[in-house]
Design a protein around this motif. Sequence first.
Motif, PDB file in Angstrom:
ATOM      1  N   UNK A  77       0.824  -1.332  -0.023  1.00 30.89           N
ATOM      2  CA  UNK A  77      -0.015   0.030  -0.072  1.00 30.89           C
ATOM      3  C   UNK A  77       0.958   1.229  -0.058  1.00 30.89           C
ATOM      4  N   UNK A  78       0.323   2.438  -0.280  1.00 28.97           N
ATOM      5  CA  UNK A  78       1.115   3.674  -0.322  1.00 28.97           C
ATOM      6  C   UNK A  78       2.062   4.136   0.676  1.00 28.97           C
ATOM      7  N   UNK A  79       1.643   3.732   1.929  1.00 28.88           N
ATOM      8  CA  UNK A  79       2.814   4.219   2.883  1.00 28.88           C
ATOM      9  C   UNK A  79       3.944   3.475   2.619  1.00 28.88           C
ATOM     10  N   UNK A  80       4.150   2.569   1.769  1.00 24.76           N
ATOM     11  CA  UNK A  80       5.686   2.163   1.134  1.00 24.76           C
ATOM     12  C   UNK A  80       6.504   3.269   0.794  1.00 24.76           C
ATOM     13  N   UNK A 106      -6.912  -6.359  -0.457  1.00 21.89           N
ATOM     14  CA  UNK A 106      -6.664  -5.236  -1.335  1.00 21.89           C
ATOM     15  C   UNK A 106      -7.784  -4.274  -0.811  1.00 21.89           C
ATOM     16  N   UNK A 107      -9.068  -4.662  -0.539  1.00 19.99           N
ATOM     17  CA  UNK A 107      -9.877  -3.765   0.076  1.00 19.99           C
ATOM     18  C   UNK A 107      -9.656  -3.443   1.347  1.00 19.99           C
ATOM     19  N   UNK A 108      -8.674  -3.919   2.236  1.00 21.66           N
ATOM     20  CA  UNK A 108      -8.481  -3.696   3.636  1.00 21.66           C
ATOM     21  C   UNK A 108      -7.240  -2.767   3.550  1.00 21.66           C
ATOM     22  N   UNK A 109      -6.013  -3.370   3.420  1.00 23.11           N
ATOM     23  CA  UNK A 109      -5.079  -2.596   3.320  1.00 23.11           C
ATOM     24  C   UNK A 109      -4.420  -1.905   2.058  1.00 23.11           C
TER      25      UNK A 109
END
Length: 275
Positions: free
Chosen positions: A126-129, A175-178
Amino acid sequence: MAVSNTGALKDIAGTIVLAGAGKMGGAMLTGWLAGGLDARRVVVLEPHPSDEIRALAAKGVRLNPREATSAETLVLAVKPQTFPEAGPMLKPLVGPSTLVVSIMAGTTVTAIEKTCGGMVVRAMPNTPAAIGRGITVAVPAGNVSAAQRATADALLRAIGAVEWVTDEKLMDAVTAVSGSGPAYVFLLAEELARAGVEAGLPAELAEKLARETVAGSGELLHRSDLPAATLRQNVTSPGGTTQAALEVLMAGDGLKPLMIRAVAAATKRSIELAK
């Protein structure tokens, strides 16, 4: 069932080809180099490289070489909608023992195997990557060895935490959660600020309070070993202001059923995109 496999970037052998160096692919590359991976062993295939990616080429990363390079590991970070066109062009890079790590949303292990071949690991970051604080869930194909899982784990762990599962069907809910989850949190910050304005706060102050509250609460949740429910209870005094707000949010038509419907909708869409 979770599968625990960890490895180190320095232990990865051979050439790593990164196909796609947009925001997520670029974040992975940055994490690899910061973690000690030799830049000279990385090939980046990106038709529209950013200035940041071009700068990494000066450090030894091979950017868009003229001749195709066989890959010990191929990381697929292209947009899912471009994969039907890009995948066949990448197939010559894949040998019978090549590890293929995909971070493409909604693209199944079977679809990747048919298009590229190789030993496939499907992953959802996810985007915090982008700041090294992502969470990635990965699932290996049946022919992926323990050593290859360790390689994939090391590459993915460079951008945050990693969890392994054995059932690919879980990836739609993941995908829906994180995967989509950061958008839900950002929406919370938006609406909290909007509610502050409705309550009489100046817009700039309301936005500042909402932003810092969400960010600080997230960091507290990250650092604490306590469950989220306990942290919530610690803020809530009986008969106080927080309890008054939570009675609205936790009502029968409040946040719980809304979040269940939202995650269900995202899961359904992920299933549809995989067809």
